[in-house]
Motif scaffolding. Structure first.
Motif, PDB file in Angstrom:
ATOM      1  N   UNK A  37       0.663   4.506  -7.900  1.00 52.44           N
ATOM      2  CA  UNK A  37      -0.667   3.953  -7.676  1.00 52.44           C
ATOM      3  C   UNK A  37      -0.862   3.673  -6.195  1.00 52.44           C
ATOM      4  N   UNK A  38      -2.112   3.443  -5.822  1.00 54.31           N
ATOM      5  CA  UNK A  38      -2.419   3.132  -4.424  1.00 54.31           C
ATOM      6  C   UNK A  38      -1.781   1.822  -3.973  1.00 54.31           C
ATOM      7  N   UNK A  39      -1.676   0.865  -4.903  1.00 55.74           N
ATOM      8  CA  UNK A  39      -1.097  -0.435  -4.586  1.00 55.74           C
ATOM      9  C   UNK A  39      -0.010  -0.754  -5.606  1.00 55.74           C
ATOM     10  N   UNK A  40       1.034  -1.439  -5.135  1.00 53.62           N
ATOM     11  CA  UNK A  40       2.123  -1.840  -6.017  1.00 53.62           C
ATOM     12  C   UNK A  40       2.570  -3.246  -5.657  1.00 53.62           C
ATOM     13  N   UNK A  41       2.889  -4.047  -6.669  1.00 50.23           N
ATOM     14  CA  UNK A  41       3.537  -5.326  -6.416  1.00 50.23           C
ATOM     15  C   UNK A  41       5.011  -5.172  -6.741  1.00 50.23           C
ATOM     16  N   UNK A  42       5.858  -5.827  -5.964  1.00 50.26           N
ATOM     17  CA  UNK A  42       7.294  -5.682  -6.152  1.00 50.26           C
ATOM     18  C   UNK A  42       8.007  -6.958  -5.728  1.00 50.26           C
ATOM     19  N   UNK A  43       9.053  -7.316  -6.469  1.00 54.40           N
ATOM     20  CA  UNK A  43       9.885  -8.445  -6.064  1.00 54.40           C
ATOM     21  C   UNK A  43      10.511  -8.149  -4.703  1.00 54.40           C
ATOM     22  N   UNK A  52       0.870  -1.179   0.000  1.00 52.47           N
ATOM     23  CA  UNK A  52       0.000   0.000   0.000  1.00 52.47           C
ATOM     24  C   UNK A  52       0.903   1.223   0.000  1.00 52.47           C
ATOM     25  N   UNK A  53       0.888   1.971  -1.080  1.00 55.06           N
ATOM     26  CA  UNK A  53       1.846   3.048  -1.283  1.00 55.06           C
ATOM     27  C   UNK A  53       1.482   4.277  -0.459  1.00 55.06           C
ATOM     28  N   UNK A  54       2.490   4.829   0.220  1.00 60.56           N
ATOM     29  CA  UNK A  54       2.290   6.042   1.007  1.00 60.56           C
ATOM     30  C   UNK A  54       2.973   7.254   0.417  1.00 60.56           C
ATOM     31  N   UNK A  55       4.006   7.040  -0.410  1.00 59.64           N
ATOM     32  CA  UNK A  55       4.733   8.143  -1.024  1.00 59.64           C
ATOM     33  C   UNK A  55       5.496   7.622  -2.230  1.00 59.64           C
TER      34      UNK A  55
END
Length: 307
Positions: A90-96, A32-35
Motif C-alpha cells: 500500500x501507499x502507507x504502512x504502519x509498523x512497530x 510512505x512506501x517506496x518499494x
C-alpha cells in the motif's frame, strides 16, 4: 490510499483498490512506501479465510512520515525498511519501530525491500546451525530468495556450501555467491552434510534428512513443493544417527537483524539478488513470474508517484 488488496475473484487473488489510511498505534511509525518485495509464501499460501479488501504483504521500504508517539524509532524523513505480517502492499504502512531499520545512503529502497522475510529467514536459520566453519551445508531451493541469501551467508561463515536447484538454469550465479557444489536434489550428494537449510519440503526434505552426518541438523524452512513430508525413521536411524529435524519460524522483532543485513549490503558483502523489478502496477506479472519459478532470487516492485 491506493493498495493492492486480497480479492478472491481476481488473478492471484489480488487487485488494486482504495482503502482507508492506516492509523499508527503506540510504538508505531507511519511509512510512505517506496518499494515492496514479493515472497512465494504470501502469494501461494495466503489463507482462504482472508477477508476481501485486506492489504497483504510482509516487506516494504520507504520514508517515515510520522514518527512513533512514544519517541521510539527514527525521525520523520528517515529512509527505512520494514517487516510485518500484513499491510505492506500500500501507499502507507504502519509498523512497530522494533520491526524496522534505517537504510544506509548507499542502499536504494528497492534493494532494502528485498531483505526482511527472505534475508532475515536465511540469517536466523544459518545462526541456528551453530558454527559452520569448514562444515558441509546443503541448501535446497537455493535459487530462490531465501536460498540465495543463505548461500552467501553460509559462505561468509566459512561453510562448504552445496546448493540444490531444480535444473541448470536455476543454478545461474550461485557459484559466484559462494556455492562450492551444485546438485539437482539431495540424491546427488557425494558425501554427508552437517546441516541442511530446506526451502522445498516434501521428498527433498526427507532425502536431505537421510544424508546428515552424525549429529547433523535440518532446519525445515519452507514448503515450495507443496508436498507433505514422509520420513522413514528406521532408515534415518541407520543412515543419519543422532540427526535432528527442527521446524524453523522467524523470531521477531527483526529490527536488529535487518540492520545487520543492510550493513552487509552497504559494504558489498551481501547481494539481494533481485531477479525481477518493475512498477507495482505490474504486480500480477511479478506474482506469475515468482510462482512460475522464472525469478532467480527476489521480485521487487517500485511505487512511483504516478502509479
Amino acid at each position: 490510499m491506493k493498495a493492492l488488496v486480497h480479492d478472491p475473484n481476481a488473478p492471484r487473488q489480488l487487485s488494486f483498490a482504495e482503502v482507508p489510511d492506516p492509523k499508527p498505534g503506540p510504538g508505531q511509525a507511519l511509512i510512505e512506501v517506496g518499494a515492496v518485495s514479493f515472497n512465494f509464501g504470501e502469494i501461494v499460501y495466503r489463507s482462504p479465510d482472508t477477508p476481501p479488501g485486506t492489504v497483504p504483504g510482509w516487506d516494504a521500504a520507504g520514508v517515515v512520515v510520522r514518527s512513533a508517539d512514544d519517541g521510539s524509532g527514527p525521525p520523520v524523513g528517515a529512509r527505512v525498511v520494514t517487516f510485518g505480517w500484513g499491510g505492506a502492499w500500500a501507499r502507507l504502512r504502519v509498523v512497530d519501530t522494533a520491526e524496522l531499520a534505517v537504510v544506509p545512503d548507499a542502499v536504494d529502497l528497492g534493494t532494502a525491500s528485498a531483505l526482511p522475510v527472505a534475508g532475515v529467514t536465511a540469517l536466523q536459520a544459518v545462526r541456528r546451525l551453530g558454527s559452520v566453519l569448514g562444515r558441509r551445508v546443503l541448501v535446497t531451493g537455493a535459487s530462490g530468495g531465501v536460498g540465495r541469501f543463505a548461500v552467501q551467508l553460509l559462505a561468509l561463515g566459512g561453510a562448504h556450501v552445496v546448493a540444490s536447484v531444480g535444473g541448470p538454469a536455476r543454478a545461474e550465479g550461485l557459484r559466484e555467491l559462494g556455492a562450492a557444489e551444485i546438485v539437482h536434489g539431495p540424491e546427488e550428494l557425494t558425501a554427508p552434510v552437517y546441516g541442511v537449510l530446506d526451502n522445498v519440503g516434501g521428498s527433498q526434505l526427507a532425502e536431505a534428512f537421510y544424508r546428515l552426518e552424525r549429529g547433523g541438523v535440518v532446519q525445515a524452512i519452507g514448503k515450495a513443493s507443496g508436498e507433505p513430508t514422509v520420513i522413514d525413521f528406521e532408515r534415518a536411524r541407520v543412515e543419519s544417527p543422532n540427526g535432528r529435524l527442527e521446524n524453523f519460524n522467524v523470531s521477531t522483532p527483526v529490527g536488529a537483524d535487518l540492520g545487520h543485513l543492510l550493513h552487509l549490503v552497504a559494504t558489498d558483502r551481501l547481494s539481494p539478488q533481485i531477479g525481477w523489478r518493475g512498477s507495482w502496477t505490474r504486480a500480477h506479472e511479478a506474482a506469475d513470474a515468482l510462482v512460475g519459478r522464472r525469478v532467480l532470487g527476489k521480485a521487487v516492485l517500485d511505487l512511483g508517484p504516478d502509479d
